[in-house]
Design an enzyme around this catalytic site. Structure first.
Site, PDB file in Angstrom:
ATOM      1  N   CYS A  20       0.842  -1.197   0.000  1.00 40.93           N
ATOM      2  CA  CYS A  20       0.000   0.000   0.000  1.00 40.93           C
ATOM      3  C   CYS A  20       0.874   1.242   0.000  1.00 40.93           C
ATOM      4  O   CYS A  20       2.104   1.163   0.001  1.00 40.93           O
ATOM      5  CB  CYS A  20      -0.946   0.016   1.202  1.00 40.93           C
ATOM      6  SG  CYS A  20      -0.081   0.202   2.780  1.00 40.93           S
ATOM      7  N   ASP A 436       8.402  29.609 -31.148  1.00 38.58           N
ATOM      8  CA  ASP A 436       9.506  30.042 -31.994  1.00 38.58           C
ATOM      9  C   ASP A 436       9.036  29.936 -33.445  1.00 38.58           C
ATOM     10  O   ASP A 436       8.243  29.054 -33.783  1.00 38.58           O
ATOM     11  CB  ASP A 436      10.718  29.145 -31.756  1.00 38.58           C
ATOM     12  CG  ASP A 436      11.895  29.532 -32.636  1.00 38.58           C
ATOM     13  OD1 ASP A 436      12.240  30.717 -32.665  1.00 38.58           O
ATOM     14  OD2 ASP A 436      12.442  28.632 -33.298  1.00 38.58           O
ATOM     15  N   ASP A 636      13.126  24.416 -30.829  1.00 38.07           N
ATOM     16  CA  ASP A 636      13.755  23.222 -31.399  1.00 38.07           C
ATOM     17  C   ASP A 636      14.604  22.462 -30.388  1.00 38.07           C
ATOM     18  O   ASP A 636      15.178  21.431 -30.702  1.00 38.07           O
ATOM     19  CB  ASP A 636      14.587  23.568 -32.634  1.00 38.07           C
ATOM     20  CG  ASP A 636      15.733  24.525 -32.309  1.00 38.07           C
ATOM     21  OD1 ASP A 636      16.020  24.735 -31.109  1.00 38.07           O
ATOM     22  OD2 ASP A 636      16.339  25.065 -33.250  1.00 38.07           O
ATOM     23  N   ASP A 640      16.996  27.327 -28.715  1.00 38.45           N
ATOM     24  CA  ASP A 640      16.103  27.984 -27.761  1.00 38.45           C
ATOM     25  C   ASP A 640      16.273  27.465 -26.333  1.00 38.45           C
ATOM     26  O   ASP A 640      15.386  27.655 -25.500  1.00 38.45           O
ATOM     27  CB  ASP A 640      14.649  27.777 -28.205  1.00 38.45           C
ATOM     28  CG  ASP A 640      14.404  28.302 -29.608  1.00 38.45           C
ATOM     29  OD1 ASP A 640      14.762  29.455 -29.867  1.00 38.45           O
ATOM     30  OD2 ASP A 640      13.875  27.551 -30.439  1.00 38.45           O
TER      31      ASP A 640
END
Length: 741
Positions: A20, A436, A636, A640
């Site tokens: 559990c 972008d 990309d 970036d």
């Protein structure tokens, strides 16, 4: 010493013995207390632990030793074949089925005898033997101590380490019923009247709990289907050429540098480079692009994609864990094994739940024994047992991880890879998306869109061939687009006699004895070319978001060429979907304002951040965050990277490269921008599912405990309800696997 990412190692452990959420919590806390461990996360549904640690302070054997001290078993998680995973799951299911069958057979006569006790069922015939307390003892004992051994072992280990879990509740409840019945059995030797036994309570409870565990096990097996599906995409063997000899070997034995032959219709076994052959490859399982991609010498291919028609020779570049598909599987596994922040709610509750329940059970027993039904020991005991059993926190522990597993698995099937449960959770809060431009909104590859003569008419093939010849030696992407566009018109380029590239301006070349200039206004001005006739057309092209280039032959303006990075077909649809979700959409680019506005207008984007340098993109994201926005940056994954890291959620558009997956929180395997609203919608659905699970898991207990304490719930019904709660939570999570976006 402060722990940094660079000196952090990661270990994945397979853990057995958890029953559990309390078990998972205890292991997690124990591992996190070890010196050198920076973070440990335990997943109950997957039965795994992900541990980040410093190798100079602690080792994997130390981690395993700690888990063993806590009363569980652990071993390093190994990469296994899909067939091994399925076989292991089948063995677990068969083992549980055998235990359940034996328990059910032994418990059935006890259940039959119990039914015969009720006045409204007195018409049911019950064999006299079934009513014999000694016969009931013989049936109940193996169920209690052989079939139910795991509950005693788990309870002992938990209590030994100063905590309590589900096993404690089950062991307490069933033992109380069994030993009280045993006492009554010996009492019956001297008693002359029939005594009511509770052997069926303990046996039926254990049987019902085993049934719930079986259903849970089968459902959890389905929740990891996404991983199994991905693993099933891998080729099993490869045809390798070594020392001139062809041999088919298992995929695990292929080495970097091996020459691999791939016949038409076969799966490409490894990532590599084509050294011989021409074909088209179906890459839809990676990129989502339905059209086959042409491949020839020098092109790269991805393992698990399908070679459509030609034969290929490939030089293996990445094998085993380094292939794109293996990296995808790794990301999905880590996401499924990670813990979403909302899980902390369940962790806090389950950490104090069991002791509170035991306390409620004791109070219930005492109230019934001394106040409600004074002196009725068996009646008070029955109510206490019902409280203990109904309150088992299995469902609470499964509520979040099963939803994370199912949600991230379904997202992976849609080409969306969440790097962790925390990112799957955070994505649903996004209310601003920054796109972008190049390669995200647009295709990232310029194409020839216009080519007009000085008089506004089409050019003849001779001038077209001269332009192509002048541009062919250039390495600039715009030059490649011009040459490809002219060749697509069926014109063959001649050879240039000389060529010179002028960075930022254009090119000069001699072709067929003529001097050609191709480039900007400034290039034409420097060579005294009158371009007044082209000004309006250039302005129109730039207004449309195109890059305009001028062509002069022997100092005379001859043509205007337009090249553009066209938007993806689905960009506008994706932007409309994001807006429908109530999300602000912005486009960011280093291009000039006019070109950026033109592209944004085509995509339906109203807000544009133009002429932003790569390092300035992160600052623009921060400005939105300061304004109170939860921002997703889509790029990309390489150029970036600062903006992706700054954003609340960074999404990399790509084809699953290592760099893209490292740079972002979410990797969108398909270039289609529709993956962005898909990711947000999947996150919202998953969070909704988790909240439903947590609600029902808690509702079972909040409603069930008072009912059981009030005497309106027999222990065997409490056991059935407890088992049902776990199964219902898992089945609800599995609904995510069928989500259509």
């Amino acid at each position: 010493m402060e722990t940094t990412f660079s000196d952090n190692e990661q270990a994945s452990l397979q853990i057995t013995g958890m029953t559990c959420a309390a078990c998972a919590n205890r292991i997690e806390k124990g591992l996190n207390k070890l010196e050198g461990v920076s973070q440990a996360t335990v997943n109950l549904a997957l039965e795994t632990a992900q541990v980040h640690f410093r190798s100079d302070s602690v080792s994997v054997p130390d981690l395993i030793k700690k888990v063993e001290q806590l009363g569980y078993h652990a071993k390093p998680k190994e990469e296994r074949k899909i067939s091994d995973l399925r076989d292991e799951r089948k063995q677990e299911v068969r083992k549980q089925q055998r235990k359940l069958l034996v328990s059910a057979i032994l418990s059935l006569p006890l259940l039959w005898a119990m039914v015969g006790h009720f006045s409204f069922t007195s018409w049911i015939w019950v064999p006299e033997l079934f009513m014999n307390p000694w016969f009931q003892l013989v049936l109940a004992t193996p169920v209690q101590f052989v079939i139910g051994k795991s509950f005693y072992v788990g309870a002992y280990k938990a209590l030994r380490n100063g905590s309590a879990n589900m096993d404690v509740l089950v062991a307490l409840g069933t033992s109380a019923a069994y030993f009280y019945s045993l006492y009554l059995t010996f009492e019956s030797i001297t008693s002359h009247h029939e005594v009511e036994m509770y052997y069926e309570t303990s046996s039926v409870l254990i049987t019902l709990i085993l049934m719930g565990k079986l259903f849970e096990l089968m459902a959890k097996g389905r929740s990891s289907e996404a991983i199994k599906t991905l693993m099933g995409l891998q080729a099993k063997t490869a045809l390798v050429v070594r020392e001139g000899i062809e041999s088919r070997i298992p995929i695990e034995e292929v080495l970097v540098g091996d020459l691999v032959l791939v016949k038409p219709g076969e799966k490409i076994p490894v990532d590599g480079e084509v050294v011989d052959g021409v074909t088209s490859v179906d890459e839809s399982m990676i990129t989502g692009e339905s059209l086959p991609v042409d491949k020839r010498m020098g092109d790269t291919v991805i393992g698990a994609t399908v070679n459509a028609n030609g034969s290929l020779r490939i030089r293996a570049a990445k094998v085993g864990r380094d292939t794109v598909l293996s990296q995808i599987i790794k990301v999905v596994e880590e996401a499924q094994g990670s813990k979403a922040p909302i899980q902390r709610v369940a962790d806090v509750i389950s950490g104090i739940f069991v002791p509170i329940v035991v306390g409620i059970a004791i109070v219930t027993f005492l109230v019934w024994l001394f106040a409600v039904d004074s002196g009725n020991f068996s009646g008070a005991l029955e109510k206490a047992i019902a409280v203990l059993v109904i309150a088992c926190p299995c469902a609470l522990g499964l509520a979040t991880p099963t939803s994370i597993m199912a949600g991230s698995g379904r997202a992976a099937e849609l080409g969306i890879l969440f790097k962790g449960g925390e990112h799957l959770e955070a994505t649903h809060r996004i209310d601003a998306v920054v796109l972008d431009k190049t390669g995200t909104v647009t295709n990232g590859k310029p194409v020839l869109t216009d080519i007009e003569g000085a008089n506004g008419k089409d050019l003849d093939s001779i001038l077209l061939s001269w332009i192509a010849a002048a541009e062919r030696p250039s390495e600039h992407p715009l030059a490649d687009a011009v040459v490809a566009g002219i060749e697509a018109r069926g014109v063959e380029a001649v050879e240039s006699e000389s060529f010179q590239a002028i960075p930022g301006h254009g090119v000069t070349a001699f072709v067929a004895g003529r001097e050609l200039l191709i480039g900007t206004r400034k290039l034409m001005g420097e060579h005294g070319v009158d371009i007044s006739a082209a000004e309006q057309r250039m302005s129109d092209m730039e207004q449309e978001g195109k890059t305009a280039m001028l062509v002069a032959v022997d100092g005379v303006y001859a043509a205007t060429v337009g090249v553009a990075d066209t938007i993806k077909e689905t960009s506008k649809q994706a932007v409309d979907r994001l807006r429908d979700l109530g999300i602000q959409v912005l486009m960011i680019t280093g291009d000039n304002e006019r070109t950026a506005r033109a592209i944004a207008e085509q995509a339906g984007i109203r807000e544009v951040l133009a002429e932003v340098l790569p390092e300035g993109k992160a600052n623009e994201v921060k400005k939105l965050q300061v304004a109170g926005k939860k921002v997703a940056m889509i790029g990309d994954g390489i150029n970036d990277a600062p903006a992706l890291a700054t954003a609340d959620i960074g999404m990399a558009i790509g084809t699953g490269t290592d760099v893209a997956m490292e740079a972002a929180d979410v990797t969108l395997m398909r270039g289609d921008l529709n993956s962005i609203p898909d990711a947000i919608a999947m996150s919202r659905r998953t969070m909704q599912n988790i909240k439903q699970n947590l609600f029902w898991a808690l509702a079972y207990n909040v409603v069930g405990i008072p009912i059981a304490a009030s005497g309106f719930l027999a222990p065997w019904l409490a056991g059935a309800a407890m088992a049902l709660s776990s199964v219902s939570v898992v089945l609800n999570a599995l609904r995510l696997q069928r989500v259509k976006l």
